[in-house]
Each structure stands twice: as structure tokens, then as C-alpha cells.
Design a protein around this motif. Sequence first.
Motif, PDB file in Angstrom:
ATOM      1  N   UNK A 102      25.636  32.633  37.142  1.00 34.90           N
ATOM      2  CA  UNK A 102      25.730  33.995  36.621  1.00 34.90           C
ATOM      3  C   UNK A 102      24.470  34.789  36.977  1.00 34.90           C
ATOM      4  N   UNK A 103      23.296  34.187  36.834  1.00 32.75           N
ATOM      5  CA  UNK A 103      22.036  34.862  37.133  1.00 32.75           C
ATOM      6  C   UNK A 103      21.982  35.262  38.610  1.00 32.75           C
ATOM      7  N   UNK A 104      22.359  34.352  39.498  1.00 28.84           N
ATOM      8  CA  UNK A 104      22.374  34.648  40.939  1.00 28.84           C
ATOM      9  C   UNK A 104      23.392  35.758  41.225  1.00 28.84           C
ATOM     10  N   UNK A 105      24.576  35.670  40.643  1.00 32.17           N
ATOM     11  CA  UNK A 105      25.614  36.679  40.866  1.00 32.17           C
ATOM     12  C   UNK A 105      25.145  38.065  40.420  1.00 32.17           C
ATOM     13  N   UNK A 106      24.455  38.141  39.296  1.00 30.40           N
ATOM     14  CA  UNK A 106      23.940  39.427  38.807  1.00 30.40           C
ATOM     15  C   UNK A 106      22.909  40.002  39.770  1.00 30.40           C
ATOM     16  N   UNK A 149      27.980  26.456  50.633  1.00 34.10           N
ATOM     17  CA  UNK A 149      27.829  27.895  50.450  1.00 34.10           C
ATOM     18  C   UNK A 149      28.792  28.352  49.363  1.00 34.10           C
ATOM     19  N   UNK A 150      28.296  29.169  48.463  1.00 36.00           N
ATOM     20  CA  UNK A 150      29.127  29.835  47.464  1.00 36.00           C
ATOM     21  C   UNK A 150      29.190  31.298  47.908  1.00 36.00           C
ATOM     22  N   UNK A 151      30.170  31.620  48.755  1.00 38.76           N
ATOM     23  CA  UNK A 151      30.265  32.945  49.367  1.00 38.76           C
ATOM     24  C   UNK A 151      30.467  34.048  48.335  1.00 38.76           C
ATOM     25  N   UNK A 152      31.099  33.724  47.228  1.00 41.84           N
ATOM     26  CA  UNK A 152      31.370  34.727  46.198  1.00 41.84           C
ATOM     27  C   UNK A 152      30.085  35.353  45.654  1.00 41.84           C
TER      28      UNK A 152
END
Length: 157
Positions: free
Chosen positions: A129-133, A15-18
Motif C-alpha cells: 500500500x505504501x509503495x502504491x501510494x 515485478x508487481x506492474x500494478x
Amino acid sequence: MPSPHGTSRLYSMEVDAEINAVRFRWTGQPTGEEFRYGANQLLEFVRSRAVAGLIVDARNVTAHQRSSIEWLVREWMPEVAAAGVEYVAVVHEDDLIARTEMEALNERFRQAETAPLFFPTDAPADARKWIAERDRSTTSLYHIGQYLSSLQLFSFS
């Protein structure tokens, strides 16, 4: 279903919780059976985490069997969407064959009735970056529903 011999060494996930996502990485070339097993293990992992994003690093996968792709589009991806995943980024090798395969897969997902948004790329940083956006810009109806149901505003007892 028991694990095909050696499958657990063919992938890793965390998991990348950020960015509210699961990161899944193929570490070797799976057979058709290993591909489906690993994908189903990923599905179970995603179901237990309630994340909106999924990053699949497929740079170590040199080719997919047509039957595996059909299964992925028709059966697996609708299950991933039902589990609350809204965005899938796939990191592929930087070569013509991989790009062509990902473009075809992207087109199939666009035509599917139930599929998360799909982003193919050859750069892991671009996938993240795409997921974070997406995670920052949208609060999903699924997650709002999960939150409201957790409040237990109504009692039917």
C-alpha cells in the motif's frame, strides 16, 4: 560471479506492474556472502526493469551481519537509487529485535546522501500500500527523464 551454493533457493523476485515495483523475498537465512550475492542479483533485476518501488520481504532473515549492513548502506543503496528506485519498503518479523534493527537502518538511510525513501513494516499489505501510494502521488524526475529521452526531440546528427 558464480552463485554461492544454494543461493537461488534463498530468494525470489518478481515485478508487481500494478504498483511499478519489484518484490523480493528472502526464503531463508543467507550467509554474508549469500546476502551480498542476492542483493546484487536484485540490483541487476531492478536495473533491467526501471521501477520506482522495491518491496523486500525479510521476515525469514533473523539477523544481519554488521558488515553486510554497512555495505548495504554505503555501496548497495546508492546503486539502487541510481537505478531509479525511489521507495523501498522492508517487511520484517514482528519482534523487538527486528523492529530495532529496522529503526536503526531507517536512521542510516535518512542520513545517507543518496538513498530512496525507506519504510519498515511488519505487514506485507502495508508495504504494498505504501509503495502504491508513492507511485500514484508522484511522477519521478527519473521517469520523466526516461520518457523525454525516449521521444528523441533533438537530433545531433
